[in-house]
Design an enzyme around this catalytic site. Structure first.
Site, short mmCIF file in Angstrom:
data_model
loop_
_atom_site.label_atom_id
_atom_site.label_comp_id
_atom_site.label_asym_id
_atom_site.label_seq_id
_atom_site.Cartn_x
_atom_site.Cartn_y
_atom_site.Cartn_z
N HIS A 1 46.22 38.57 45.79
CA HIS A 1 45.12 39.44 45.36
C HIS A 1 44.44 38.85 44.14
O HIS A 1 45.02 38.04 43.41
CB HIS A 1 45.62 40.86 45.05
CG HIS A 1 46.41 40.95 43.78
ND1 HIS A 1 45.84 41.22 42.55
CD2 HIS A 1 47.75 40.81 43.54
CE1 HIS A 1 46.78 41.24 41.62
NE2 HIS A 1 47.95 40.99 42.20
N CYS A 2 43.19 39.23 43.91
CA CYS A 2 42.50 38.87 42.67
C CYS A 2 42.26 40.15 41.90
O CYS A 2 43.03 41.10 42.02
CB CYS A 2 41.20 38.11 42.97
SG CYS A 2 40.02 39.02 43.98
N SER A 3 41.21 40.22 41.12
CA SER A 3 41.03 41.38 40.25
C SER A 3 40.61 42.64 40.98
O SER A 3 40.82 43.75 40.50
CB SER A 3 39.98 41.06 39.18
OG SER A 3 38.77 40.66 39.81
N ARG B 1 40.34 42.62 44.92
CA ARG B 1 40.49 42.60 46.38
C ARG B 1 41.78 41.95 46.85
O ARG B 1 42.31 41.04 46.22
CB ARG B 1 39.30 41.91 47.04
CG ARG B 1 38.95 40.56 46.49
CD ARG B 1 37.73 39.98 47.20
NE ARG B 1 36.56 39.95 46.36
CZ ARG B 1 35.40 39.44 46.71
NH1 ARG B 1 35.25 38.90 47.89
NH2 ARG B 1 34.37 39.45 45.89
N GLN C 1 44.18 30.60 42.97
CA GLN C 1 44.03 32.00 42.58
C GLN C 1 45.16 32.49 41.68
O GLN C 1 44.92 33.12 40.64
CB GLN C 1 43.93 32.88 43.83
CG GLN C 1 43.74 34.36 43.56
CD GLN C 1 42.38 34.67 42.99
OE1 GLN C 1 41.37 34.19 43.49
NE2 GLN C 1 42.34 35.45 41.92
#
Length: 469
Positions: A25-27, A29, A109
């Protein structure tokens, strides 16, 4: 939000546990590599409470917003608990390009928080030194500077970890192979000149490099499979690692390391050539295309360039300034809509999206404001392009890696170029002002029930400090 139910629903509509190849995951999504994208029920995914948008290209990206970590933890725990036979048969033939980009995203990521944290700390130290509050030569400054420098110096190790996790190989052995590249004794003998089996080793400083580490772990993944297959089970605990070391490390030192180094140099040189020949136009072009790149997650392939350029040259003059122009332009659009809108239910959503954009996270603005109305989209493109042009013309550079924003504006601080941060602030102001004015003049609120419902369903009300963008 019911995290447990949301996680279970997401799993159900992406084809279940057995369809997940890789999850991160990112910030804002979830980023999921699936074995078969045909198993996705996009329509049902978009109906799940808390899901803002679903993007399917190289990855299945599910935009959640501020609750992303909680939802990710639920799904990850379910994966661990329900691990059964994994469907390793890829039903859809995947092209090399998407596979490569997906691999790059999954490697870079996870390391962004460490890179951003260290970069912000170093940039704050520069500002403190410029203000005379904490001088560069003091012991406290030196200790803090070492803390901030460590993620970049040990970048090969961080990349080795994420690559090994992505390839599902022994992380400790993979890191051990890569660590030889930055071992002080190895650095010393390569500097003095040395060879292996009469083959000369190139004197390359592998600290801060990313591609040699990736190639090393890729090769190790194959040696691990080979020796695991043929070494007797009784001897595998020590013989497989030893044989992997003996084969992987020399091949890396002789071939893969220099190859990865040259690859990094070639990419950096190409981007520098683009910027030097097109000048401010290059920055403007990147800035005005970022709304589409970020919305689809396709800005991530630029990360290796940005990180390696910062590590090797100490500054980056294209992607970070362009991102600053775009991020602040998104904020300008949001605040123009906030001022002009008469819809009381829309105002809190737009306000929080604008604050998030000022903090470097643009997904709330993109999905809640920009792509809802073409006029706003055109305004963001114009503001990004004009602000990016100024930043490019003034050769504004970033000296650390973080999502460019008002709260991370210190990444543009430099004791050698004190006006750089001033130009960065001016460029950000131009982007904000142009976008705000165009949106305020030309945007008109529509009494459209469908559009209002779409805006009201946006759940991105977070104001995080840093983005993983």
């Amino acid at each position: 939000m019911d995290y447990e139910k949301t996680g279970l629903d997401i799993l159900r509509f992406i084809g279940g546990v057995s369809n997940i190849e890789y999850l991160t995951h990112c910030s804002t999504r979830l980023r999921i590599n699936l074995y078969d994208n045909n198993n996705i029920d996009r329509e049902e995914l978009e109906k799940i409470p808390g899901v803002i948008a679903v993007i399917i290209n190289i990855q299945c990206q599910i935009v959640i917003g501020k609750e992303i970590v909680n939802v990710y933890n639920v799904i990850n725990n379910l994966l661990i608990a329900q691990k059964g036979p994994v469907n390793n048969t890829i039903k859809t033939k995947k092209r090399l390009g998407p596979l490569l980009i997906g691999f790059i995203i999954s490697v870079f990521q996870p390391i962004l928080p460490a890179i951003a944290g260290g970069g912000i700390l170093k940039s704050i130290l520069i500002i403190l030194d410029m203000l005379g509050w904490l001088k560069k030569g003091t012991p406290t400054y030196q200790v803090l500077d070492c803390i901030g420098s460590s993620p970049i110096y040990f970048l090969p190790i961080l990349v080795a970890i994420t690559t090994a996790v992505r390839l599902k190989v022994n992380v400790v052995i993979a890191v051990s192979c890569v660590s030889v590249l930055i071992l002080p004794e190895m650095i010393r003998i390569m500097t003095e000149g040395t060879s292996f089996l009469d083959f000369k080793l190139e004197n390359i400083q592998y600290a801060t490099q990313v591609f040699p580490a990736i190639l090393c772990v890729l090769f190790y993944s194959q040696t691990e499979k080979l020796f695991t297959r043929y070494v007797p089970t009784l001897l595998q605990s020590f013989l497989t690692p030893m044989l992997s070391f003996i084969v992987t490390v020399p091949i890396t030192l002789l071939i893969l390391g220099p190859m990865g180094y040259q690859l990094g140099v070639a990419i950096t040189t190409a981007m520098i050539w683009l910027h030097s020949h097109l000048g401010f136009i290059a920055t403007s072009m990147v800035a005005c295309t970022l709304p589409f790149l970020v919305a689809t997650g396709m800005h991530k392939p630029l990360l290796p360039y940005a990180i390696s350029t910062l590590a090797q040259h100490g500054k980056e003059t294209l992607y970070m300034p362009a991102s600053l122009a775009h991020n602040i332009a998104e904020a300008g659009a949001c605040f123009a809509v906030l001022v002009k809108s008469k819809n009381k239910s829309t105002k809190p959503i737009v306000f929080s999206a604008g604050i998030s954009a000022l903090c470097g996270i643009t997904e709330p603005a993109l999905y809640g404001v920009t792509f809802v109305n073409k006029v706003v989209l055109y305004a963001v493109i114009a503001g990004s392009a004009i602000g990016g042009s100024f930043l490019g013309y003034m050769s504004v550079s970033s000296f650390a890696s973080a999502s460019p924003s008002l709260v991370s504006i210190s990444i543009f601080a430099s004791s050698d170029f004190p006006k750089n941060i001033i130009y960065a602030l001016i460029g950000a102001s131009i982007s904000f002002s142009i976008t705000f004015l165009i949106t305020f003049i030309f945007w008109h609120e529509k009494n459209n029930e469908k559009q209002n419902k779409k805006i009201e369903n946006e759940k991105l009300t977070s104001t995080p400090f840093l983005s993983n963008k």
